[in-house]
Design a protein around this motif. Structure first.
Motif, PDB file in Angstrom:
ATOM      1  N   ASN A 161       0.858  -1.182   0.000  1.00 39.82           N
ATOM      2  CA  ASN A 161       0.000   0.000   0.000  1.00 39.82           C
ATOM      3  C   ASN A 161       0.893   1.229   0.000  1.00 39.82           C
ATOM      4  O   ASN A 161       2.120   1.117  -0.071  1.00 39.82           O
ATOM      5  N   ASN A 162       0.314   2.402   0.043  1.00 35.17           N
ATOM      6  CA  ASN A 162       1.114   3.618  -0.065  1.00 35.17           C
ATOM      7  C   ASN A 162       2.090   3.771   1.101  1.00 35.17           C
ATOM      8  O   ASN A 162       3.215   4.263   0.924  1.00 35.17           O
ATOM      9  N   THR A 163       1.674   3.350   2.282  1.00 36.27           N
ATOM     10  CA  THR A 163       2.548   3.463   3.452  1.00 36.27           C
ATOM     11  C   THR A 163       3.761   2.562   3.314  1.00 36.27           C
ATOM     12  O   THR A 163       4.898   2.983   3.568  1.00 36.27           O
ATOM     13  N   LEU A 164       3.532   1.319   2.904  1.00 35.70           N
ATOM     14  CA  LEU A 164       4.658   0.407   2.747  1.00 35.70           C
ATOM     15  C   LEU A 164       5.546   0.844   1.588  1.00 35.70           C
ATOM     16  O   LEU A 164       6.777   0.718   1.658  1.00 35.70           O
ATOM     17  N   TYR A 165       4.947   1.360   0.529  1.00 38.10           N
ATOM     18  CA  TYR A 165       5.720   1.880  -0.608  1.00 38.10           C
ATOM     19  C   TYR A 165       6.748   2.906  -0.138  1.00 38.10           C
ATOM     20  O   TYR A 165       7.912   2.875  -0.565  1.00 38.10           O
ATOM     21  N   ASP A 166       6.335   3.784   0.760  1.00 40.55           N
ATOM     22  CA  ASP A 166       7.234   4.828   1.249  1.00 40.55           C
ATOM     23  C   ASP A 166       8.371   4.264   2.092  1.00 40.55           C
ATOM     24  O   ASP A 166       9.343   4.968   2.373  1.00 40.55           O
ATOM     25  N   ASN A 167       8.252   3.016   2.520  1.00 41.67           N
ATOM     26  CA  ASN A 167       9.283   2.375   3.343  1.00 41.67           C
ATOM     27  C   ASN A 167      10.008   1.266   2.587  1.00 41.67           C
ATOM     28  O   ASN A 167      10.611   0.391   3.208  1.00 41.67           O
ATOM     29  N   SER A 168       9.982   1.341   1.267  1.00 41.98           N
ATOM     30  CA  SER A 168      10.625   0.339   0.416  1.00 41.98           C
ATOM     31  C   SER A 168      11.529   1.025  -0.597  1.00 41.98           C
ATOM     32  O   SER A 168      11.121   1.311  -1.727  1.00 41.98           O
ATOM     33  N   PRO A 169      12.779   1.327  -0.230  1.00 40.76           N
ATOM     34  CA  PRO A 169      13.656   2.083  -1.131  1.00 40.76           C
ATOM     35  C   PRO A 169      13.828   1.464  -2.512  1.00 40.76           C
ATOM     36  O   PRO A 169      13.916   2.195  -3.504  1.00 40.76           O
ATOM     37  N   ALA A 170      13.885   0.139  -2.590  1.00 40.78           N
ATOM     38  CA  ALA A 170      14.050  -0.501  -3.892  1.00 40.78           C
ATOM     39  C   ALA A 170      12.805  -0.351  -4.757  1.00 40.78           C
ATOM     40  O   ALA A 170      12.860  -0.589  -5.960  1.00 40.78           O
ATOM     41  N   THR A 171      11.701   0.067  -4.151  1.00 44.24           N
ATOM     42  CA  THR A 171      10.469   0.323  -4.893  1.00 44.24           C
ATOM     43  C   THR A 171      10.362   1.790  -5.288  1.00 44.24           C
ATOM     44  O   THR A 171      10.074   2.118  -6.443  1.00 44.24           O
ATOM     45  N   PHE A 172      10.628   2.703  -4.327  1.00 46.38           N
ATOM     46  CA  PHE A 172      10.388   4.113  -4.662  1.00 46.38           C
ATOM     47  C   PHE A 172      11.562   4.793  -5.355  1.00 46.38           C
ATOM     48  O   PHE A 172      11.351   5.733  -6.132  1.00 46.38           O
ATOM     49  N   MET A 173      12.793   4.341  -5.137  1.00 47.63           N
ATOM     50  CA  MET A 173      13.920   5.031  -5.773  1.00 47.63           C
ATOM     51  C   MET A 173      13.890   4.931  -7.303  1.00 47.63           C
ATOM     52  O   MET A 173      14.173   5.933  -7.982  1.00 47.63           O
ATOM     53  N   PRO A 174      13.572   3.774  -7.916  1.00 49.39           N
ATOM     54  CA  PRO A 174      13.510   3.746  -9.380  1.00 49.39           C
ATOM     55  C   PRO A 174      12.456   4.689  -9.953  1.00 49.39           C
ATOM     56  O   PRO A 174      12.557   5.102 -11.116  1.00 49.39           O
ATOM     57  N   ASN A 175      11.458   5.054  -9.131  1.00 46.95           N
ATOM     58  CA  ASN A 175      10.375   5.923  -9.612  1.00 46.95           C
ATOM     59  C   ASN A 175      10.609   7.392  -9.293  1.00 46.95           C
ATOM     60  O   ASN A 175       9.752   8.224  -9.601  1.00 46.95           O
ATOM     61  N   LEU A 176      11.740   7.717  -8.684  1.00 49.75           N
ATOM     62  CA  LEU A 176      12.023   9.115  -8.363  1.00 49.75           C
ATOM     63  C   LEU A 176      12.139   9.925  -9.650  1.00 49.75           C
ATOM     64  O   LEU A 176      12.867   9.563 -10.574  1.00 49.75           O
ATOM     65  N   ALA A 177      11.409  11.024  -9.723  1.00 49.71           N
ATOM     66  CA  ALA A 177      11.413  11.853 -10.931  1.00 49.71           C
ATOM     67  C   ALA A 177      12.818  12.394 -11.195  1.00 49.71           C
ATOM     68  O   ALA A 177      13.527  12.782 -10.261  1.00 49.71           O
ATOM     69  N   PRO A 178      13.238  12.435 -12.453  1.00 48.06           N
ATOM     70  CA  PRO A 178      14.603  12.891 -12.771  1.00 48.06           C
ATOM     71  C   PRO A 178      14.857  14.342 -12.400  1.00 48.06           C
ATOM     72  O   PRO A 178      16.017  14.751 -12.300  1.00 48.06           O
ATOM     73  N   ASP A 179      13.809  15.131 -12.191  1.00 43.17           N
ATOM     74  CA  ASP A 179      13.984  16.524 -11.794  1.00 43.17           C
ATOM     75  C   ASP A 179      13.593  16.761 -10.334  1.00 43.17           C
ATOM     76  O   ASP A 179      13.369  17.897  -9.920  1.00 43.17           O
ATOM     77  N   HIS A 180      13.526  15.682  -9.543  1.00 44.89           N
ATOM     78  CA  HIS A 180      13.146  15.823  -8.141  1.00 44.89           C
ATOM     79  C   HIS A 180      14.207  16.641  -7.398  1.00 44.89           C
ATOM     80  O   HIS A 180      15.408  16.427  -7.574  1.00 44.89           O
ATOM     81  N   PRO A 181      13.809  17.585  -6.550  1.00 44.62           N
ATOM     82  CA  PRO A 181      14.787  18.424  -5.847  1.00 44.62           C
ATOM     83  C   PRO A 181      15.705  17.640  -4.906  1.00 44.62           C
ATOM     84  O   PRO A 181      16.792  18.120  -4.576  1.00 44.62           O
ATOM     85  N   TYR A 182      15.298  16.442  -4.503  1.00 41.79           N
ATOM     86  CA  TYR A 182      16.164  15.641  -3.640  1.00 41.79           C
ATOM     87  C   TYR A 182      17.432  15.181  -4.356  1.00 41.79           C
ATOM     88  O   TYR A 182      18.433  14.879  -3.699  1.00 41.79           O
ATOM     89  N   ILE A 183      17.405  15.115  -5.674  1.00 41.10           N
ATOM     90  CA  ILE A 183      18.602  14.673  -6.392  1.00 41.10           C
ATOM     91  C   ILE A 183      19.756  15.633  -6.126  1.00 41.10           C
ATOM     92  O   ILE A 183      20.904  15.209  -5.921  1.00 41.10           O
ATOM     93  N   ARG A 184      19.465  16.910  -6.101  1.00 38.57           N
ATOM     94  CA  ARG A 184      20.511  17.885  -5.788  1.00 38.57           C
ATOM     95  C   ARG A 184      21.034  17.667  -4.369  1.00 38.57           C
ATOM     96  O   ARG A 184      22.246  17.719  -4.129  1.00 38.57           O
ATOM     97  N   LEU A 185      20.126  17.394  -3.425  1.00 40.75           N
ATOM     98  CA  LEU A 185      20.550  17.149  -2.050  1.00 40.75           C
ATOM     99  C   LEU A 185      21.378  15.873  -1.936  1.00 40.75           C
ATOM    100  O   LEU A 185      22.394  15.833  -1.237  1.00 40.75           O
ATOM    101  N   PHE A 186      20.945  14.815  -2.628  1.00 38.48           N
ATOM    102  CA  PHE A 186      21.704  13.563  -2.578  1.00 38.48           C
ATOM    103  C   PHE A 186      23.153  13.785  -3.017  1.00 38.48           C
ATOM    104  O   PHE A 186      24.083  13.197  -2.458  1.00 38.48           O
ATOM    105  N   ASN A 187      23.337  14.628  -4.011  1.00 39.25           N
ATOM    106  CA  ASN A 187      24.685  14.869  -4.525  1.00 39.25           C
ATOM    107  C   ASN A 187      25.524  15.768  -3.625  1.00 39.25           C
ATOM    108  O   ASN A 187      26.710  15.954  -3.877  1.00 39.25           O
ATOM    109  N   GLN A 188      24.913  16.289  -2.591  1.00 40.55           N
ATOM    110  CA  GLN A 188      25.654  17.035  -1.575  1.00 40.55           C
ATOM    111  C   GLN A 188      25.946  16.186  -0.340  1.00 40.55           C
ATOM    112  O   GLN A 188      26.614  16.636   0.582  1.00 40.55           O
TER     113      GLN A 188
END
Length: 256
Positions: A157-184
């Motif tokens: 469900n949506n709650t478990l999805y948020d706690n499954s990195p191998a599920t949500f990371m492939p779906n992270l939008a290529p322009d998501h603002p977190y990408i800039r943070l990850f690279n810092q």
């Protein structure tokens, strides 16, 4: 043994008393998640605190080791899946909304903590960091399983999805603002290719591919076929990777 003390407090998110064991008096804060079903004394019981004593005694890192509620979430194989997922989400909120402020209070700095752990501890470390890179300076995860399906089967469900990195990371939008943070930030994942590491290998590869596809600088290392899912190897991993992490910390303000 480095100096230590305990923080005992009531969690409003988990509705129970929780414990944080603190090792050291100064240094960049490491938020340490124990292995599956274990508590804040886990690293001490398996000799990891002694292994890391030089980093702690030199004031390079201060460790904040937390309790878990894994027996009510990831490990409760016969429990209601909705309630199990909700319990994990409550634990995530406990860490981000209750533990992080306590770390800042006791570390006496504004440094963002690094998250770390081995096995299920690495799973927790990845979840909180990848969901909130604004709160954390990085992640050091060894031999984790990052796919919630391994623990919950096909259910999601949506709650478990948020706690499954191998599920949500492939779906992270290529322009998501977190990408800039990850690279810092400082991102380190390592897994052996020996006994009991099959799920760690499979799910770390998913993360590695996701990082590469989105241009996220992360160190995902795969060690040899003799490297098993066990404490002696995790101790070697910490000795190998912590100097790299320490260099990142020095660039971002730590004088050790």
């Amino acid at each position: 043994m480095p100096s230590r003390y305990d923080i005992n407090h009531f969690s409003n998110h988990l509705w129970r008393d929780m414990n944080i064991r603190v090792y050291g008096t100064k240094g960049w804060p490491l938020l340490v998640f124990p292995t599956q079903d274990a508590m804040c004394d886990n690293y001490e019981n398996f000799g990891m605190i002694d292994e890391l004593s030089e980093f702690i005694d030199n004031g390079q890192f201060q460790l904040f080791c937390v309790d878990t509620v894994d027996q009510e979430s990831w490990s409760d194989n016969y429990g209601d899946k909705f309630l199990r997922a909700e319990r994990q989400e409550n634990y995530y909120r406990y860490i981000t909304e209750e533990v992080v402020p306590l770390i800042h209070e006791h570390n006496h700095s504004d440094w963002r903590p690094l998250t770390t752990g081995c096995s299920m501890g690495a799973t927790h470390a990845a979840i909180v960091f990848l969901r909130r890179p604004d709160l954390f300076e990085g992640v050091i995860g060894f031999s984790g399983c990052y796919d919630a399906h391994y623990f919950f089967g096909a259910w999601m469900n949506n709650t478990l999805y948020d706690n499954s990195p191998a599920t949500f990371m492939p779906n992270l939008a290529p322009d998501h603002p977190y990408i800039r943070l990850f690279n810092q930030r400082c991102i380190v994942f390592c897994v052996g290719q020996g006994a009991w590491e099959d799920e760690g290998i499979r799910t770390q590869r998913i993360l590695d591919e996701s990082f590469r596809a989105k241009g996220i600088a992360a160190w995902c290392d795969f060690w040899g076929f003799d490297v098993n899912h066990d404490w002696p190897w995790w101790k070697k991993m910490y000795q190998y990777f912590l100097p790299h992490v320490l260099n990142h910390c020095r660039v971002h303000g730590l004088e050790a």
